[in-house]
Design a protein around this motif. Structure first.
Motif, mmCIF file in Angstrom:
data_model
loop_
_atom_site.group_PDB
_atom_site.id
_atom_site.type_symbol
_atom_site.label_atom_id
_atom_site.label_comp_id
_atom_site.label_asym_id
_atom_site.label_seq_id
_atom_site.Cartn_x
_atom_site.Cartn_y
_atom_site.Cartn_z
ATOM 1 N N ILE A 1 -10.299 -41.376 -7.207
ATOM 2 C CA ILE A 1 -10.151 -40.661 -6.069
ATOM 3 C C ILE A 1 -9.348 -39.523 -6.292
ATOM 4 O O ILE A 1 -8.344 -39.671 -6.602
ATOM 5 C CB ILE A 1 -9.754 -41.310 -4.796
ATOM 6 N N PRO A 2 -9.596 -38.181 -6.127
ATOM 7 C CA PRO A 2 -8.683 -37.181 -6.452
ATOM 8 C C PRO A 2 -7.407 -37.120 -5.558
ATOM 9 O O PRO A 2 -7.484 -37.846 -4.387
ATOM 10 C CB PRO A 2 -9.573 -35.738 -5.943
ATOM 11 N N THR A 3 -6.406 -36.564 -6.262
ATOM 12 C CA THR A 3 -5.147 -36.688 -5.391
ATOM 13 C C THR A 3 -5.069 -36.122 -4.165
ATOM 14 O O THR A 3 -4.740 -36.748 -3.182
ATOM 15 C CB THR A 3 -4.025 -36.029 -6.369
ATOM 16 N N GLU A 4 -5.930 -35.016 -3.856
ATOM 17 C CA GLU A 4 -6.093 -34.382 -2.636
ATOM 18 C C GLU A 4 -6.895 -35.369 -1.397
ATOM 19 O O GLU A 4 -6.318 -35.057 -0.367
ATOM 20 C CB GLU A 4 -6.757 -33.116 -2.575
ATOM 21 N N MET A 5 -7.724 -35.879 -1.983
ATOM 22 C CA MET A 5 -8.479 -36.911 -1.288
ATOM 23 C C MET A 5 -7.664 -38.166 -0.615
ATOM 24 O O MET A 5 -7.625 -38.324 0.480
ATOM 25 C CB MET A 5 -9.671 -37.623 -1.777
ATOM 26 N N ALA A 6 -6.769 -38.565 -1.698
ATOM 27 C CA ALA A 6 -5.868 -39.690 -1.420
ATOM 28 C C ALA A 6 -4.709 -39.236 -0.533
ATOM 29 O O ALA A 6 -4.595 -39.917 0.410
ATOM 30 C CB ALA A 6 -5.148 -39.976 -2.801
ATOM 31 N N ALA B 1 -15.809 -46.019 4.896
ATOM 32 C CA ALA B 1 -15.978 -45.263 3.678
ATOM 33 C C ALA B 1 -14.800 -44.005 3.874
ATOM 34 O O ALA B 1 -14.135 -43.517 2.881
ATOM 35 C CB ALA B 1 -17.238 -44.684 3.400
ATOM 36 N N CYS B 2 -14.671 -43.416 4.940
ATOM 37 C CA CYS B 2 -13.872 -42.303 4.962
ATOM 38 C C CYS B 2 -12.410 -42.545 4.894
ATOM 39 O O CYS B 2 -11.565 -42.013 4.349
ATOM 40 C CB CYS B 2 -14.126 -41.427 6.380
ATOM 41 N N LEU B 3 -12.051 -43.819 5.440
ATOM 42 C CA LEU B 3 -10.596 -44.147 5.579
ATOM 43 C C LEU B 3 -10.393 -45.026 3.960
ATOM 44 O O LEU B 3 -9.204 -44.869 3.712
ATOM 45 C CB LEU B 3 -10.498 -45.354 6.380
ATOM 46 N N ASP B 4 -11.341 -45.321 3.428
ATOM 47 C CA ASP B 4 -11.299 -45.846 1.923
ATOM 48 C C ASP B 4 -10.959 -44.395 0.927
ATOM 49 O O ASP B 4 -10.670 -44.664 -0.125
ATOM 50 C CB ASP B 4 -12.198 -46.508 1.597
ATOM 51 N N GLY B 5 -11.442 -43.227 1.475
ATOM 52 C CA GLY B 5 -11.414 -42.208 0.545
ATOM 53 C C GLY B 5 -12.454 -41.957 -0.367
ATOM 54 O O GLY B 5 -12.526 -40.840 -1.215
ATOM 55 N N THR B 6 -13.661 -42.507 -0.032
ATOM 56 C CA THR B 6 -14.946 -42.372 -0.973
ATOM 57 C C THR B 6 -15.625 -41.223 -0.345
ATOM 58 O O THR B 6 -16.596 -40.589 -0.784
ATOM 59 C CB THR B 6 -15.829 -43.667 -0.883
ATOM 60 N N GLU C 1 -8.538 -29.416 4.064
ATOM 61 C CA GLU C 1 -9.111 -28.337 3.331
ATOM 62 C C GLU C 1 -9.032 -28.612 1.980
ATOM 63 O O GLU C 1 -10.017 -28.655 1.044
ATOM 64 C CB GLU C 1 -8.466 -27.136 3.655
ATOM 65 N N ALA C 2 -7.812 -29.012 1.540
ATOM 66 C CA ALA C 2 -7.673 -29.522 -0.216
ATOM 67 C C ALA C 2 -8.510 -30.462 -0.461
ATOM 68 O O ALA C 2 -9.196 -30.561 -1.511
ATOM 69 C CB ALA C 2 -6.220 -29.784 -0.080
ATOM 70 N N ALA C 3 -8.537 -31.624 0.331
ATOM 71 C CA ALA C 3 -9.432 -32.684 -0.074
ATOM 72 C C ALA C 3 -10.899 -32.363 0.049
ATOM 73 O O ALA C 3 -11.622 -32.785 -0.829
ATOM 74 C CB ALA C 3 -9.357 -33.697 1.169
ATOM 75 N N ALA C 4 -11.443 -31.507 0.832
ATOM 76 C CA ALA C 4 -12.688 -31.116 1.126
ATOM 77 C C ALA C 4 -12.947 -30.068 -0.216
ATOM 78 O O ALA C 4 -14.250 -30.617 -0.840
ATOM 79 C CB ALA C 4 -13.133 -29.957 2.207
ATOM 80 N N LEU C 5 -12.446 -29.634 -0.818
ATOM 81 C CA LEU C 5 -12.518 -28.654 -2.068
ATOM 82 C C LEU C 5 -12.706 -29.598 -3.160
ATOM 83 O O LEU C 5 -13.422 -29.364 -3.957
ATOM 84 C CB LEU C 5 -11.486 -27.639 -2.137
ATOM 85 N N ALA C 6 -11.835 -30.542 -3.205
ATOM 86 C CA ALA C 6 -11.702 -31.541 -4.280
ATOM 87 C C ALA C 6 -13.132 -32.327 -4.292
ATOM 88 O O ALA C 6 -13.685 -32.548 -5.285
ATOM 89 C CB ALA C 6 -10.390 -32.313 -4.420
ATOM 90 N N HIS C 7 -13.353 -32.614 -3.255
ATOM 91 C CA HIS C 7 -14.610 -33.459 -2.803
ATOM 92 C C HIS C 7 -15.772 -32.810 -3.092
ATOM 93 O O HIS C 7 -16.779 -33.198 -3.912
ATOM 94 C CB HIS C 7 -14.547 -33.961 -1.521
ATOM 95 N N ASP C 8 -15.894 -31.312 -2.861
ATOM 96 C CA ASP C 8 -16.993 -30.753 -3.095
ATOM 97 C C ASP C 8 -17.264 -29.968 -4.483
ATOM 98 O O ASP C 8 -18.505 -29.557 -4.845
ATOM 99 C CB ASP C 8 -17.198 -29.501 -2.149
ATOM 100 N N ARG C 9 -16.293 -30.177 -5.085
ATOM 101 C CA ARG C 9 -16.256 -29.560 -6.443
ATOM 102 C C ARG C 9 -16.924 -30.665 -7.791
ATOM 103 O O ARG C 9 -17.165 -30.139 -8.869
ATOM 104 C CB ARG C 9 -14.932 -29.250 -7.173
#
Length: 435
Positions: free
Chosen positions: A6-11, A44-49, A76-84
């Motif tokens: 899980i990317p740091t931003e998502m965490a 799943a969202c609360l788990d970060g996946t 926004e930071a998590a979304a970018l990491a998720h979408d890349r």
């Protein structure tokens, strides 16, 4: 054993979201609704996946009585990491298509409910109000997610552009536009951008280009009807040719312009594909965005070429970018798409431009009417009434009552008697009716 990274931003966002969820759960409200509707997705969202849509986050914030910051920045930071992630852009585009279908379904359902006759039965009336409330919520959330997914696509494009390597073999760029710099990108404004991605995952770019300023007084008119005019923008007009000579000349000019647009579109798509094959996605995005600075009459040909090459997601990104152009330029693009028979693209473009301030929307309507695109102006105002409040419609009408009052009235009557009554009441309360 498979380990999911899980990317740091998502965490970071997930950690913040867990605290918000605990506070929202204690207060009741929307948390219970979301937990009942989709418990697995919420977990799943609360788990970060997966990434929780921003409209859901906003509902939890309201239940907890908290401001959106710092959650918005973390999101926004998590979304970018998720979408890349690989395939992120395609996933975002597919998710937005799904939300478009959901939005159309909700609109159809609202119209059906609005046509139901009134009933003296209190129980039946309560059920109707219940259905209306939930359908309006479905429509609002679908509209918000369409905007958020488009914003994320734009942000992903900006990130790719910033990371593009600069030392590779250059690929000649086709002449999509005169030698004008690519438009500068700014973050879009308005409520429609305050939402996030869905559990399907995908890119979430949010760059929106600023186009050249509207033409000054005396400049040559722009738009699909004027795209065949050769020569400079200013200066005295040439004397009119005779009818017998002008007709063949116009036909030849039209054929030449069509051929030139098709050639430029084919060259652009070839260059985009070649750049991506070399891993130069940022340069490919920049080349794509340059189309918005060029002649609007070439955009329909580019749309056809992109779809033919299996690059429909790129066209969706381009439409999203165009939705934040200045009013006159937005109207010119919409007019070009309508004239070329791309009515669905025109409607989508106008709908995506609804978050701008009412003064800018008034300018877009005026530009459409000036170029005799009354149907498109009606579509824009109809979409506005569907997603904005009657009070906002009254503020829009106040910008130019003579132009907007009759058109807003016609749009409201076409929607439903209830919309017409709500608009009239808002106009009276706002002191606009009779202005």
């Amino acid at each position: 054993m498979t380990v999911t990274h899980i990317p740091t931003e998502m965490a970071d966002f997930t950690h913040w979201l867990g605290g918000l969820a605990a506070r929202a759960e204690a207060s009741g409200g929307w948390w219970a609704v979301f937990a009942e509707r989709d418990p697995d997705g919420l977990r799943a969202c609360l788990d970060g996946t997966e990434l929780l849509p921003w409209d859901v986050v906003e509902s939890l914030l309201r239940d907890a009585g908290e401001a959106p910051e710092p959650g918005r920045g973390l999101y926004e930071a998590a979304a970018l990491a998720h979408d890349r992630r690989p395939g992120g852009a395609d996933a975002l585009a597919a998710r937005r298509e799904l939300m478009e279908r959901e939005r159309r379904h909700a609109e159809t359902r609202l119209r059906e409910l609005g046509r139901r006759p009134g009933t003296p039965d209190p129980g039946e009336a309560a059920r109707l109000e219940h259905d209306l409330a939930w359908t309006r919520d479905d429509l609002a959330r679908a509209t918000a997610r369409i905007a958020d997914l488009g914003e994320r696509l734009g942000r992903l494009g900006r990130a790719d552009l910033g990371a593009a390597p600069g030392a590779e073999e250059p690929v000649p760029a086709p002449a999509l536009a005169p030698a004008a710099p690519a438009p500068e990108r700014r973050r879009p404004r308005g409520a429609r951008y305050a939402w996030a991605d869905d559990a399907s995952g995908g890119p979430d770019p949010r760059p929106v280009p600023d186009a050249p300023a509207p033409p000054a007084a005396g400049a040559e008119p722009r738009g699909a009807r004027f795209r065949l005019k050769p020569g400079p923008r200013t200066g005295p007009a040439a004397p009119p040719a005779t009818a017998s000579a002008s007709a063949p000349a116009s036909a030849a000019a039209f054929a030449g312009a069509e051929e030139e647009a098709a050639r430029a579109a084919a060259n652009a798509v070839y260059a985009i594909q070649r750049l991506r094959a070399q891993g130069r996605t940022g340069e490919a995005h920049a080349l794509l965005f340059e189309a918005l600075a060029g002649p609007v009459g070439r955009l329909p040909a580019l749309a056809g070429e992109l779809h033919g090459a299996g690059l429909g997601a790129d066209w969706a990104i381009l439409l999203w970018e165009a939705a934040s152009l200045p009013p006159a330029r937005l109207a010119a693009v919409a007019g070009a798409l309508a004239d070329a028979g791309r009515a669905d693209d025109c409607e989508q473009l106008l709908r995506q431009g609804l978050a701008r301030p009412v003064e800018e929307l008034a300018g877009a309507v005026a530009a459409l009417v000036a170029e005799h695109h009354d149907h498109e102006a009606h579509a824009l105002l109809t979409a506005f009434l569907r997603v904005r409040t009657p009070e906002e419609a009254a503020r829009l009408a106040a910008v130019d009552p003579a132009l907007l009052m009759p058109r807003l009235g016609a749009a409201a009557r076409a929607l439903s008697p209830a919309d017409d009554r709500a608009l009239r009441h808002a106009l009276r309360v706002g002191g606009v009716l009779g202005a």
